[in-house]
Design a protein around this motif. Structure first.
Motif, PDB file in Angstrom:
ATOM      1  N   GLN A 234      75.997 -52.572 -28.586  1.00 32.05           N
ATOM      2  CA  GLN A 234      77.309 -53.113 -28.227  1.00 32.05           C
ATOM      3  C   GLN A 234      77.904 -53.882 -29.396  1.00 32.05           C
ATOM      4  OE1 GLN A 234      76.014 -55.624 -24.911  1.00 32.05           O
ATOM      5  NE2 GLN A 234      77.062 -54.232 -23.517  1.00 32.05           N
ATOM      6  N   PRO A 235      79.232 -53.925 -29.450  1.00 32.34           N
ATOM      7  CA  PRO A 235      79.839 -54.844 -30.397  1.00 32.34           C
ATOM      8  C   PRO A 235      79.537 -56.281 -29.955  1.00 32.34           C
ATOM      9  CG  PRO A 235      81.511 -53.450 -29.333  1.00 32.34           C
ATOM     10  CD  PRO A 235      80.189 -53.151 -28.699  1.00 32.34           C
ATOM     11  N   LEU A 236      79.572 -57.199 -30.889  1.00 32.13           N
ATOM     12  CA  LEU A 236      79.245 -58.593 -30.579  1.00 32.13           C
ATOM     13  C   LEU A 236      80.109 -59.133 -29.451  1.00 32.13           C
ATOM     14  CD1 LEU A 236      77.586 -61.122 -31.201  1.00 32.13           C
ATOM     15  CD2 LEU A 236      79.271 -61.681 -32.977  1.00 32.13           C
ATOM     16  N   GLN A 237      81.401 -58.836 -29.472  1.00 37.35           N
ATOM     17  CA  GLN A 237      82.300 -59.345 -28.434  1.00 37.35           C
ATOM     18  C   GLN A 237      81.883 -58.865 -27.047  1.00 37.35           C
ATOM     19  OE1 GLN A 237      86.488 -58.860 -29.156  1.00 37.35           O
ATOM     20  NE2 GLN A 237      86.993 -59.133 -27.007  1.00 37.35           N
ATOM     21  N   ALA A 238      81.545 -57.587 -26.899  1.00 39.61           N
ATOM     22  CA  ALA A 238      81.128 -57.053 -25.600  1.00 39.61           C
ATOM     23  C   ALA A 238      79.809 -57.674 -25.162  1.00 39.61           C
ATOM     24  CB  ALA A 238      81.007 -55.534 -25.673  1.00 39.61           C
ATOM     25  N   TYR A 239      78.888 -57.853 -26.106  1.00 32.60           N
ATOM     26  CA  TYR A 239      77.597 -58.459 -25.794  1.00 32.60           C
ATOM     27  C   TYR A 239      77.784 -59.889 -25.283  1.00 32.60           C
ATOM     28  CZ  TYR A 239      72.807 -60.122 -26.398  1.00 32.60           C
ATOM     29  OH  TYR A 239      71.561 -60.665 -26.184  1.00 32.60           O
ATOM     30  N   LEU A 240      78.616 -60.667 -25.992  1.00 22.62           N
ATOM     31  CA  LEU A 240      78.852 -62.054 -25.588  1.00 22.62           C
ATOM     32  C   LEU A 240      79.599 -62.134 -24.261  1.00 22.62           C
ATOM     33  CD1 LEU A 240      79.735 -63.642 -29.029  1.00 22.62           C
ATOM     34  CD2 LEU A 240      77.606 -63.871 -27.743  1.00 22.62           C
ATOM     35  N   LEU A 241      80.539 -61.212 -24.028  1.00 24.00           N
ATOM     36  CA  LEU A 241      81.238 -61.187 -22.742  1.00 24.00           C
ATOM     37  C   LEU A 241      80.252 -60.938 -21.608  1.00 24.00           C
ATOM     38  CD1 LEU A 241      83.787 -61.300 -21.026  1.00 24.00           C
ATOM     39  CD2 LEU A 241      84.140 -58.871 -21.558  1.00 24.00           C
ATOM     40  N   GLY A 242      79.284 -60.057 -21.836  1.00 26.29           N
ATOM     41  CA  GLY A 242      78.252 -59.816 -20.824  1.00 26.29           C
ATOM     42  C   GLY A 242      77.427 -61.057 -20.540  1.00 26.29           C
ATOM     43  N   LEU A 243      77.054 -61.778 -21.608  1.00 33.56           N
ATOM     44  CA  LEU A 243      76.284 -63.021 -21.430  1.00 33.56           C
ATOM     45  C   LEU A 243      77.072 -64.053 -20.636  1.00 33.56           C
ATOM     46  CD1 LEU A 243      74.698 -63.626 -24.960  1.00 33.56           C
ATOM     47  CD2 LEU A 243      73.529 -62.895 -22.885  1.00 33.56           C
TER      48      LEU A 243
ATOM     49  N   MET B  90      94.131 -62.258 -18.852  1.00 31.75           N
ATOM     50  CA  MET B  90      92.772 -62.549 -19.235  1.00 31.75           C
ATOM     51  C   MET B  90      92.808 -63.648 -20.296  1.00 31.75           C
ATOM     52  SD  MET B  90      89.780 -59.860 -20.262  1.00 31.75           S
ATOM     53  CE  MET B  90      89.957 -58.966 -18.735  1.00 31.75           C
ATOM     54  N   THR B  91      91.816 -64.502 -20.297  1.00 35.53           N
ATOM     55  CA  THR B  91      91.729 -65.625 -21.213  1.00 35.53           C
ATOM     56  C   THR B  91      90.855 -65.289 -22.410  1.00 35.53           C
ATOM     57  OG1 THR B  91      91.962 -67.153 -19.379  1.00 35.53           O
ATOM     58  CG2 THR B  91      91.032 -68.042 -21.390  1.00 35.53           C
ATOM     59  N   SER B  92      91.249 -65.767 -23.572  1.00 39.30           N
ATOM     60  CA  SER B  92      90.420 -65.633 -24.772  1.00 39.30           C
ATOM     61  C   SER B  92      89.706 -66.952 -25.012  1.00 39.30           C
ATOM     62  CB  SER B  92      91.283 -65.314 -25.988  1.00 39.30           C
ATOM     63  OG  SER B  92      91.871 -64.055 -25.857  1.00 39.30           O
ATOM     64  N   LEU B  93      88.453 -66.889 -25.429  1.00 39.74           N
ATOM     65  CA  LEU B  93      87.668 -68.080 -25.729  1.00 39.74           C
ATOM     66  C   LEU B  93      87.271 -68.052 -27.196  1.00 39.74           C
ATOM     67  CD1 LEU B  93      85.219 -68.069 -22.684  1.00 39.74           C
ATOM     68  CD2 LEU B  93      87.300 -69.406 -22.934  1.00 39.74           C
ATOM     69  N   THR B  94      87.193 -69.219 -27.797  1.00 42.67           N
ATOM     70  CA  THR B  94      86.728 -69.349 -29.170  1.00 42.67           C
ATOM     71  C   THR B  94      85.591 -70.357 -29.189  1.00 42.67           C
ATOM     72  OG1 THR B  94      88.957 -68.941 -30.013  1.00 42.67           O
ATOM     73  CG2 THR B  94      87.401 -69.991 -31.514  1.00 42.67           C
ATOM     74  N   ILE B  95      84.518 -70.013 -29.866  1.00 39.45           N
ATOM     75  CA  ILE B  95      83.399 -70.944 -30.019  1.00 39.45           C
ATOM     76  C   ILE B  95      83.316 -71.297 -31.490  1.00 39.45           C
ATOM     77  CG2 ILE B  95      80.920 -71.299 -29.760  1.00 39.45           C
ATOM     78  CD1 ILE B  95      80.982 -69.170 -27.548  1.00 39.45           C
ATOM     79  N   ARG B  96      83.444 -72.566 -31.793  1.00 34.41           N
ATOM     80  CA  ARG B  96      83.416 -73.037 -33.168  1.00 34.41           C
ATOM     81  C   ARG B  96      82.049 -73.611 -33.520  1.00 34.41           C
ATOM     82  NH1 ARG B  96      88.538 -72.790 -32.286  1.00 34.41           N
ATOM     83  NH2 ARG B  96      90.343 -73.702 -33.124  1.00 34.41           N
ATOM     84  N   GLU B  97      81.767 -73.633 -34.790  1.00 35.58           N
ATOM     85  CA  GLU B  97      80.584 -74.280 -35.352  1.00 35.58           C
ATOM     86  C   GLU B  97      79.265 -73.713 -34.793  1.00 35.58           C
ATOM     87  OE1 GLU B  97      80.944 -78.549 -35.421  1.00 35.58           O
ATOM     88  OE2 GLU B  97      83.082 -78.429 -35.825  1.00 35.58           O
ATOM     89  N   VAL B  98      79.219 -72.395 -34.665  1.00 36.31           N
ATOM     90  CA  VAL B  98      77.983 -71.723 -34.264  1.00 36.31           C
ATOM     91  C   VAL B  98      77.075 -71.683 -35.493  1.00 36.31           C
ATOM     92  CG1 VAL B  98      76.963 -69.580 -33.416  1.00 36.31           C
ATOM     93  CG2 VAL B  98      79.214 -70.322 -32.569  1.00 36.31           C
ATOM     94  N   PRO B  99      75.869 -72.198 -35.395  1.00 32.08           N
ATOM     95  CA  PRO B  99      74.966 -72.157 -36.549  1.00 32.08           C
ATOM     96  C   PRO B  99      74.762 -70.714 -37.035  1.00 32.08           C
ATOM     97  CG  PRO B  99      74.079 -73.585 -34.841  1.00 32.08           C
ATOM     98  CD  PRO B  99      75.261 -72.877 -34.248  1.00 32.08           C
ATOM     99  N   ASP B 100      74.650 -70.553 -38.342  1.00 28.94           N
ATOM    100  CA  ASP B 100      74.527 -69.221 -38.936  1.00 28.94           C
ATOM    101  C   ASP B 100      73.343 -68.441 -38.381  1.00 28.94           C
ATOM    102  OD1 ASP B 100      76.769 -69.622 -40.518  1.00 28.94           O
ATOM    103  OD2 ASP B 100      75.601 -70.332 -42.244  1.00 28.94           O
ATOM    104  N   ASP B 101      72.195 -69.106 -38.184  1.00 29.00           N
ATOM    105  CA  ASP B 101      71.022 -68.394 -37.671  1.00 29.00           C
ATOM    106  C   ASP B 101      71.238 -67.923 -36.234  1.00 29.00           C
ATOM    107  OD1 ASP B 101      70.896 -71.149 -36.898  1.00 29.00           O
ATOM    108  OD2 ASP B 101      68.772 -70.909 -36.407  1.00 29.00           O
ATOM    109  N   VAL B 102      71.957 -68.695 -35.440  1.00 26.77           N
ATOM    110  CA  VAL B 102      72.244 -68.295 -34.057  1.00 26.77           C
ATOM    111  C   VAL B 102      73.191 -67.097 -34.056  1.00 26.77           C
ATOM    112  CG1 VAL B 102      73.340 -69.025 -31.895  1.00 26.77           C
ATOM    113  CG2 VAL B 102      71.824 -70.594 -33.121  1.00 26.77           C
ATOM    114  N   ALA B 103      74.236 -67.150 -34.878  1.00 32.15           N
ATOM    115  CA  ALA B 103      75.180 -66.036 -34.965  1.00 32.15           C
ATOM    116  C   ALA B 103      74.473 -64.764 -35.420  1.00 32.15           C
ATOM    117  CB  ALA B 103      76.316 -66.390 -35.919  1.00 32.15           C
ATOM    118  N   ALA B 104      73.574 -64.900 -36.383  1.00 37.50           N
ATOM    119  CA  ALA B 104      72.844 -63.736 -36.886  1.00 37.50           C
ATOM    120  C   ALA B 104      71.967 -63.124 -35.793  1.00 37.50           C
ATOM    121  CB  ALA B 104      71.996 -64.129 -38.094  1.00 37.50           C
ATOM    122  N   ARG B 105      71.284 -63.965 -35.035  1.00 35.10           N
ATOM    123  CA  ARG B 105      70.428 -63.455 -33.950  1.00 35.10           C
ATOM    124  C   ARG B 105      71.256 -62.750 -32.883  1.00 35.10           C
ATOM    125  NH1 ARG B 105      67.212 -68.380 -32.140  1.00 35.10           N
ATOM    126  NH2 ARG B 105      68.244 -69.452 -33.830  1.00 35.10           N
TER     127      ARG B 105
END
Length: 76
Positions: A26-35, A1-16
């Motif tokens: 869900q934990p953030l990682q599981a939520y983002l994997l679903g997206l 399985m591959t790991s992905l990293t997203i850099r420079e995510v604006p703080d307001d986007v990360a918070a939302r």
């Protein structure tokens, strides 16, 4: 399985995203994997058009179409 990293995510986007993950229970990682999974598995408009073109034929006449419309109406 591959790991992905997203850099420079604006703080307001990360918070939302964190709030949405929490609301989904869900934990953030599981939520983002679903997206990411939904986005990757949903066909693009180009892919849909290509599929439609593969299945399209010129071999349908008006009588056949009208007959199918009548069948659909009768089934209601």
């Amino acid at each position: 399985m591959t790991s992905l990293t997203i850099r420079e995510v604006p703080d307001d986007v990360a918070a939302r995203l964190k709030v949405r993950a929490a609301e989904a229970g869900q934990p953030l990682q599981a939520y983002l994997l679903g997206l990411v999974t939904r986005e990757a598995t949903r066909p693009t408009l180009t892919e849909i058009a290509q599929r439609a073109e593969r299945y399209a034929t010129d071999e349908v006449d008006n009588g056949e179409v009208l007959g199918l419309v009548d069948e659909g109406r009768a089934a209601r």
